[in-house]
Design an enzyme around this catalytic site. Structure first.
Site, short mmCIF file in Angstrom:
data_model
loop_
_atom_site.label_atom_id
_atom_site.label_comp_id
_atom_site.label_asym_id
_atom_site.label_seq_id
_atom_site.Cartn_x
_atom_site.Cartn_y
_atom_site.Cartn_z
N ASP A 169 -3.58 -7.27 5.80
CA ASP A 169 -2.50 -8.06 6.42
C ASP A 169 -2.05 -9.22 5.54
O ASP A 169 -1.65 -10.27 6.05
CB ASP A 169 -2.93 -8.59 7.81
CG ASP A 169 -3.46 -7.48 8.69
OD1 ASP A 169 -2.83 -6.42 8.71
OD2 ASP A 169 -4.51 -7.67 9.33
N LYS A 182 1.56 -7.38 1.91
CA LYS A 182 1.82 -6.59 0.70
C LYS A 182 3.16 -5.86 0.78
O LYS A 182 3.84 -5.69 -0.21
CB LYS A 182 0.71 -5.53 0.50
CG LYS A 182 -0.65 -6.12 0.29
CD LYS A 182 -1.72 -5.04 0.28
CE LYS A 182 -1.95 -4.38 1.61
NZ LYS A 182 -2.57 -5.21 2.66
N GLY A 221 -0.38 -1.15 8.66
CA GLY A 221 0.93 -1.44 9.24
C GLY A 221 1.64 -2.37 8.29
O GLY A 221 1.25 -3.52 8.13
N HIS A 222 2.64 -1.84 7.59
CA HIS A 222 3.36 -2.68 6.63
C HIS A 222 4.68 -3.11 7.24
O HIS A 222 5.52 -2.28 7.56
CB HIS A 222 3.59 -1.90 5.33
CG HIS A 222 2.31 -1.68 4.57
ND1 HIS A 222 2.20 -0.85 3.49
CD2 HIS A 222 1.08 -2.21 4.75
CE1 HIS A 222 0.95 -0.88 3.04
NE2 HIS A 222 0.26 -1.69 3.80
N GLN A 251 -4.56 -2.01 3.57
CA GLN A 251 -5.71 -2.86 3.89
C GLN A 251 -5.93 -3.88 2.76
O GLN A 251 -5.00 -4.19 2.03
CB GLN A 251 -6.99 -2.03 4.14
CG GLN A 251 -6.97 -1.25 5.45
CD GLN A 251 -6.28 0.09 5.33
OE1 GLN A 251 -6.51 0.81 4.39
NE2 GLN A 251 -5.46 0.43 6.30
P1 IMP Z 1 -10.49 1.54 10.54
O1 IMP Z 1 -9.80 1.49 9.22
O2 IMP Z 1 -9.55 1.81 11.69
O3 IMP Z 1 -11.67 2.44 10.54
O4 IMP Z 1 -11.06 0.07 10.84
C1 IMP Z 1 -12.14 -0.49 10.08
C2 IMP Z 1 -11.93 -1.99 9.90
O5 IMP Z 1 -10.82 -2.21 9.05
C3 IMP Z 1 -11.63 -2.75 11.19
O6 IMP Z 1 -12.19 -4.05 11.10
C4 IMP Z 1 -10.13 -2.84 11.19
O7 IMP Z 1 -9.66 -3.94 11.96
C5 IMP Z 1 -9.86 -3.04 9.71
N1 IMP Z 1 -8.54 -2.58 9.30
C6 IMP Z 1 -8.13 -1.30 9.13
N2 IMP Z 1 -6.84 -1.27 8.74
C7 IMP Z 1 -6.43 -2.53 8.64
C8 IMP Z 1 -5.21 -3.14 8.24
O8 IMP Z 1 -4.22 -2.49 7.87
N3 IMP Z 1 -5.18 -4.51 8.26
C9 IMP Z 1 -6.26 -5.24 8.62
N4 IMP Z 1 -7.43 -4.72 8.98
C10 IMP Z 1 -7.52 -3.38 8.99
#
Ligand code: IMP
Length: 426
Positions: free
Chosen positions: A13, A16, A40-41, A225
């Site tokens: 977040d 990017k 989510g971009h 991420q």
């Molecule tokens: P997962 O990717 O859904 O398995 O989540 C694993 C961890 O990564 C969790 O703490 C999510 O909140 C975090 N996470 C996954 N995608 C994002 C993102 O795009 N932004 C921020 N945190 C993320």
């Protein structure tokens, strides 16, 4: 630089999408290479706000080819919604988008498994995933026996594969205590429909990228991420299931590292995290609340409030080095410009010892106490500035110190979601 990547240096977040969107006009191809619908971009163009989960931000530029490489895990219904909503808003999506036939597909059993597993805490704390089936899909990819790739959905044995896997997953879900039901015939019908609609976009993206690079085309890699969520190098197990730091570009895209000429590291002027896991500079007080409201820190994908805290130079120095960044893009400077006082974490105190290396174990990271340097706030509206030189002295001092600690120059600052609310180093 002809081949550049944009990497988030914190826990995701970092905005990017905005940096990628600003750069795309200078590139022929934009590539997503890891993660999936967990990302989510958000890209703001004038009064239009676009929220993209799979499709590279380059889609908003009509001259760019957008590639989703093998390292991404695909959620077909989400992709089709993205395509439809872009088309509705007049953004052409046709031969400017490709999905790798090697990319693995997220199925309903992955989402059911994610829900069942995430309610089971790891060492007393749940990971707090986005519940998009990301971890279970990558687990099946590495396990190999129960995995289906995009290209497999158009093959003759797709129905049998769905039936076989559903049988296996049913008993697994029962063991996990899940009451989700899986209907193999319905899943097959639904996903065959998706396969048909996605067919025009399916390609060998690895071959395409290698050919394009050899032909002198320019490529921008868009990370999803942030590096602290990297499966190998992040705050394991509170991470995502892919290589979200700079080291993931080659593996996920199929482009050898030697092609990458420049790496832009993106960080917020403070820190946020969604989900569980240690966060040394977290502010669980009014200041944290203030940053959340000023920065509208709520998840793009899940709407969850983000945890907020001060800028952590120990963590960002680590991820900046790990990702091989050449310079920093500092985001959300408008938010910190409204605070009466700011802090930067310059070191950690771990059991009485001052350290500046980033601990490898989540338990150690949970125990550290941040060592702060405090900066007076400048409390000035910077949204009208036209160049770095226009920054108030306080902001300059804050950025200079941060850059010194991280060991990389600040090349870009951003002070709002619009393309115009950005300045580049002179
Ligand atoms: P997962 O990717 O859904 O398995 O989540 C694993 C961890 O990564 C969790 O703490 C999510 O909140 C975090 N996470 C996954 N995608 C994002 C993102 O795009 N932004 C921020 N945190 C993320």
């Amino acid at each position: 630089m002809a081949v550049t990547s944009v990497i988030g240096l914190q826990w995701g977040d970092e905005a990017k999408g905005k940096i990628v969107d600003l750069l795309t006009s200078g590139f022929d191809i934009v590539v997503r290479y890891q993660g999936g619908a967990n990302a989510g971009h958000t890209v703001v163009v004038g009064s239009d706000v676009y929220k993209l989960h799979h499709i590279p931000s380059g889609i908003l530029n009509p001259n760019v080819m957008n590639v989703v490489a093998p390292g991404v895990v695909l959620n077909p219904p989400t992709i089709l919604q993205e395509i439809d909503s872009l088309a509705k808003r007049g953004i052409e999506v046709s031969n400017n988008l490709m999905f790798s036939e090697r990319a693995h597909v997220v199925f309903p059993w992955h989402i059911a498994e994610d829900r069942a597993m995430d309610s089971k805490p790891v060492g007393g704390e749940s990971i707090g995933t986005t519940l998009r089936g990301i971890g279970p899909c990558y687990r099946d990819k590495y396990g190999r026996s129960n995995a289906i790739r995009l290209g497999d959905m158009c093959r003759k044995d797709f129905r049998e594969e769905v039936e076989r896997i559903v049988e296996f997953k049913r008993s697994m879900l029962t063991q996990l205590g899940s009451d989700e039901t899986l209907d193999a015939a319905a899943i097959y019908d639904e996903f065959s429909g998706y396969a048909e609609r996605l067919q025009p976009f399916v390609a060998d993206t690895t071959g395409y990228l290698l050919d394009s690079l050899e032909a002198g085309k320019s490529v921008l890699f868009e990370g999803a991420q942030g590096a602290l969520l990297d499966i190998d190098h992040g705050t394991f197990p509170f991470v995502t299931s892919s290589n979200s730091s700079g080291v993931g570009v080659s593996g996920g895209s199929g482009v050898p590292a030697r092609w990458i000429e420049k790496v832009i590291g993106v960080a917020k002027a403070y820190t946020t995290r969604v989900g569980g896991g240690p966060f040394p500079t977290e502010l669980e007080d009014e200041m944290g609340e203030r940053i959340r409201e000023l920065g509208n820190e709520y998840g793009t994908t899940t709407g969850r409030p983000r945890r907020c805290g001060w800028f952590d130079a120990v963590a960002v120095r680590y991820t900046a080095r790990l990702s091989g960044i050449s310079g920093l893009s500092m985001m959300m400077m408008d938010v910190v410009s409204q605070l009466p006082e700011l802090k930067i974490c310059v070191a950690y105190d771990l059991d009485g010892e001052r350290i500046t290396n980033f601990p490898t174990h989540a338990d150690d990271l949970r125990r550290v106490k941040p060592v702060y340097e405090t900066f007076p706030g400048w409390e000035q509206d910077i949204t009208g500035i036209g160049k770095m030189g226009d920054l108030p002295d306080g902001a300059r001092r804050y950025l200079d110190r941060l850059s010194e600690l991280v060991g990389r120059p600040v090349e870009v600052i951003s002070f709002g979601p619009d393309r115009e609310q950005t300045v580049f180093a002179d």
